[in-house]
Design a protein around this motif. Structure first.
Motif: not given
Length: 152
Positions: A108, A106, A101
């Motif tokens: 979060t 990404n 991620y």
């Protein structure tokens, strides 16, 4: 049948890692058994009771206790049993997700998985800490009881 297959894989994975880090041959089988015992506690806790953090702490605590017993029986250092036995409990999947991620942007989800990795690593450290504390407490109680039994 799935549980039996997982037990075999945990045992073989521990033996394989033990060979990689040059664990003595006479400790490999016992180290695999210690690992399976810790992993079973981890597995049953996650299946029937609760989350991964507590399961990792209990599994590591049991690995620490069984490793101490195995080290006394085999007259080898406890780390020879603890380190390979810990391999099935390492949060590799979550660490992989963090990297994935982060690479895809990404942040979060990466942060969420990173928090899981940190808490699981802390639970593993706490499990070993408490197993050593329990061992020291046992040795002190054993020493006090043996002192009281001696006649003057």
């Amino acid at each position: 049948m799935q549980l039996f297959f997982n037990i075999i894989l945990v045992y073989l994975g521990t033996i394989g890692f033990g060979i990689l880090v040059n664990v003595p041959k006479r400790a490999l089988n016992v180290g695999g058994i210690v690992s399976v015992m810790g992993w079973l506690i981890y597995y049953f806790y996650t299946q029937y009771v609760g989350g991964y953090i507590e399961a990792n702490a209990l599994g590591t605590f049991s690995i620490g206790i069984f490793g101490i017993v195995a080290s006394r029986c085999k007259k080898l250092p406890v780390i020879i049993f603890n380190i390979p036995a810990l391999v099935p409990l390492v949060p590799g999947g979550q660490a992989y997700q963090v990297m994935k991620y982060l690479a895809t942007g990404n942040y979060t989800l990466a942060k969420s998985y990173l928090i899981q990795v940190v808490f699981i690593a802390g639970a593993i450290a706490a499990g070993f800490l408490f197993s050593e504390f329990a061992n020291q407490l046992f040795l002190r109680l054993k020493k006090k009881i043996s002192i009281k039994k001696k006649p003057f």
